[in-house]
Scaffold this motif. Sequence first.
Motif, short mmCIF file in Angstrom:
data_model
loop_
_atom_site.label_atom_id
_atom_site.label_comp_id
_atom_site.label_asym_id
_atom_site.label_seq_id
_atom_site.Cartn_x
_atom_site.Cartn_y
_atom_site.Cartn_z
N GLU A 27 47.65 11.19 100.60
CA GLU A 27 46.24 11.60 100.42
C GLU A 27 45.94 11.85 98.95
OE1 GLU A 27 44.87 14.81 102.88
OE2 GLU A 27 45.87 13.99 104.64
N VAL A 28 46.85 12.52 98.25
CA VAL A 28 46.65 12.78 96.83
C VAL A 28 46.62 11.47 96.06
CG1 VAL A 28 47.65 13.83 94.76
CG2 VAL A 28 47.61 15.11 96.91
N GLU A 29 47.54 10.57 96.37
CA GLU A 29 47.60 9.29 95.67
C GLU A 29 46.34 8.45 95.95
OE1 GLU A 29 51.33 7.50 96.72
OE2 GLU A 29 52.42 8.74 95.29
N ALA A 30 45.73 8.63 97.12
CA ALA A 30 44.52 7.89 97.47
C ALA A 30 43.34 8.27 96.58
CB ALA A 30 44.17 8.11 98.94
N ILE A 47 58.72 21.20 97.16
CA ILE A 47 57.48 21.17 96.39
C ILE A 47 57.47 19.85 95.63
CG2 ILE A 47 56.09 22.24 94.59
CD1 ILE A 47 57.67 24.84 95.15
N ALA A 48 56.44 19.05 95.85
CA ALA A 48 56.26 17.81 95.11
C ALA A 48 55.11 18.02 94.14
CB ALA A 48 55.96 16.64 96.05
N GLY A 53 48.46 16.81 87.76
CA GLY A 53 47.87 18.12 88.05
C GLY A 53 47.77 18.52 89.50
N TRP A 54 48.54 17.90 90.38
CA TRP A 54 48.51 18.25 91.80
C TRP A 54 49.89 18.65 92.29
CZ3 TRP A 54 44.62 18.15 95.59
CH2 TRP A 54 43.36 17.83 95.11
N ILE A 65 50.36 21.98 102.22
CA ILE A 65 49.21 22.26 101.35
C ILE A 65 49.23 21.27 100.20
CG2 ILE A 65 48.13 23.97 99.84
CD1 ILE A 65 49.74 26.08 101.57
N ALA A 66 48.10 20.63 99.94
CA ALA A 66 47.91 19.78 98.77
C ALA A 66 46.80 20.40 97.94
CB ALA A 66 47.54 18.36 99.17
N ARG A 67 47.09 20.70 96.68
CA ARG A 67 46.10 21.38 95.85
C ARG A 67 46.34 21.10 94.37
NH1 ARG A 67 48.77 27.26 97.04
NH2 ARG A 67 50.57 27.00 95.69
N PRO A 68 45.29 21.27 93.57
CA PRO A 68 45.49 21.18 92.13
C PRO A 68 46.41 22.31 91.69
CG PRO A 68 43.15 21.12 92.66
CD PRO A 68 43.88 21.48 93.91
#
Length: 71
Positions: A27-30, A47-48, A53-54, A65-68
């Motif tokens: 999702e982040v890469e999208a 933790i990746a 900045g994510w 959790i995916a977050r800045p």
Amino acid sequence: MQLGTRWAAGSEAPASVPAALRPAIAEVEAKGLTGHWTLTWLEGRAIAELDAGWEVLQSASGAVIARPFQD
């Protein structure tokens, strides 16, 4: 903290990346972000961190959790 591995965004994540984190990483890469991911382990949880900045992490309760980045 245990150091994991590093890989380029958009490429296949290494086998050491937990399956639970993979959908959130995708999702982040999208979002079109580029850079490199770094996988580390803190208190037994993965933790990746994307150097754009994510971060994607699994909380103590198991929620992903995916977050800045937070300072």
